[in-house]
Design an enzyme around this catalytic site. Structure first.
Site, short mmCIF file in Angstrom:
data_model
loop_
_atom_site.label_atom_id
_atom_site.label_comp_id
_atom_site.label_asym_id
_atom_site.label_seq_id
_atom_site.Cartn_x
_atom_site.Cartn_y
_atom_site.Cartn_z
N VAL A 35 28.23 16.75 51.82
CA VAL A 35 29.08 16.75 52.92
C VAL A 35 30.41 15.59 52.50
O VAL A 35 31.26 15.99 52.95
CB VAL A 35 28.63 16.28 54.39
CG1 VAL A 35 29.68 16.37 55.29
CG2 VAL A 35 27.43 17.29 54.65
N GLU A 36 30.48 14.76 51.59
CA GLU A 36 31.34 13.81 51.31
C GLU A 36 31.76 14.37 49.94
O GLU A 36 32.62 15.23 49.62
CB GLU A 36 30.84 12.43 51.44
CG GLU A 36 30.42 12.26 52.86
CD GLU A 36 29.91 10.59 52.74
OE1 GLU A 36 30.72 9.85 52.52
OE2 GLU A 36 28.79 10.36 53.44
#
Length: 352
Positions: free
Chosen positions: A150-151
């Site tokens: 997600v990053e």
């Protein structure tokens, strides 16, 4: 003239709305050892407020200095991300207090996380990193956002291949580490060394060093409240302005859409349910929004939150009384600060 010790005793006994601000200034311009005793809960042993001792900086031109410069370049370079579009500074921007000014950060493919990006300005001084404390060093911390889908969503082997094939990075790494070839230990070491040099002096520290005109009477009143009636030093003390512990403020949102179990997700211990790391209040005016989920946009809101006694953990309907459920810290309670006291406290927080 009354001694500072006697003055401290008088001020400790006085109600805030009857304080003589001139006498309060005189007291707090004196040695920290002569200040009134901090008001905290039983069992809490706060450290005196003071100037943070800076980590040593390597000599100019040394390999250590070259690692810091390399770390700065890596921190700002999206080459570390899988997409080649996200850098560390995307969520930790110097101009935004080394955070990103957002409630929740955006990552790979515009995915949104569920926690506020903490400022990294004090990261070199912390015992635990991330809101849940799952990393104990900047080197181990770096792997988290790099590989999180997600990053930055990077494949570490592919990232290293890009760096080794780059036009300039191999020579920069060799100059900084003294050997050929770029490896993961070098990448995270350079990033860590850069972040360890981010801290800067604050107006409050310069006040402690004798530049007493830097704080107004209102801000000195806020300092007094911080140490006494507002009970901030239950969790925020010492030069780092953090107790380095984990507390539940009543913001778990247990059983609801925004649920976050915090430290419990790391330790699996029931007592850690809903606990999050105490942030440092250094440079806090520049690091909005606040709390692990960015739910409070302003310092005024933070002060009002604590003044009202913190958050409330609501047991979902139908949950058994003995089921796992978060428990708010006993250190949190209503403060009954007046409007002028809340304003003074906010004014003080802005100089930390």
């Amino acid at each position: 003239m009354i001694s500072l010790v006697s003055l401290a005793a008088e001020i400790s006994a006085a109600k805030s709305d009857t304080l003589d601000l001139t006498e309060l200034r005189r007291l707090y311009q004196g040695p920290v050892s002569d200040w009134p005793k901090a008001k905290v809960a039983d069992g809490v042993n706060p450290l005196p407020l003071g100037v943070l001792k800076r980590l040593p900086r390597p000599p100019k031109g040394s390999m250590g200095a070259k690692r810091i410069m390399l770390g700065k370049r890596l921190f700002e370079d999206p080459i570390l991300s899988g997409s080649g579009q996200i850098a560390c500074q995307s969520c930790h921007n110097r101009e935004l207090g080394w955070g990103d000014g957002l409630r929740w950060s955006f990552g790979d493919k515009r995915q949104m996380g569920n926690r506020n990006a903490p400022s990294v300005i004090t990261s070199g001084y912390r015992k635990h990193l991330f809101w849940d404390g799952r990393a104990d060093s900047l080197e181990s911390q770096a792997i988290g956002p790099l590989t999180n889908p997600v990053e930055m969503a990077t494949d570490l082997d592919e990232m290293l291949a890009r760096l080794n094939a780059h036009e300039t990075y191999p020579s920069l790494f060799e100059a900084a580490f003294g050997k050929e070839g770029v490896d993961l230990d070098q990448v995270v070491a350079a990033l860590a060394d850069f972040q360890r040099q981010l801290e800067r002096s604050s107006r409050f520290e310069r006040f402690l060093k004798g530049k007493h005109k830097l704080l107004s009477d209102q801000q000195i009143h806020g300092l007094h409240l911080f140490r006494t009636k507002a009970r901030c030093m239950n969790c925020h003390s010492g030069p780092l302005l953090s107790d380095e512990k984990f507390h539940n403020l009543g913001l778990t949102f247990f059983g609801r859409k925004l649920e976050d179990r915090g430290r419990y997700l790391v330790t699996g211990m029931d007592d850690d349910l809903g606990r999050f790391r105490t942030p440092s209040l250094r440079h806090v005016s520049k690091t909005a929004p606040y709390m692990h989920n960015g739910i409070l946009p302003t310092l005024r809101g933070v002060v009002n939150f604590y003044n009202g006694g913190g958050g409330v953990e609501r047991r979902p309907k139908g949950m058994a009384a003995d089921a796992l459920f978060p428990r708010r810290s006993d250190l949190i309670g209503k403060l009954n600060l007046s409007k002028s006291e809340r304003e003074a406290l906010v004014a003080f927080l802005k100089v930390l």
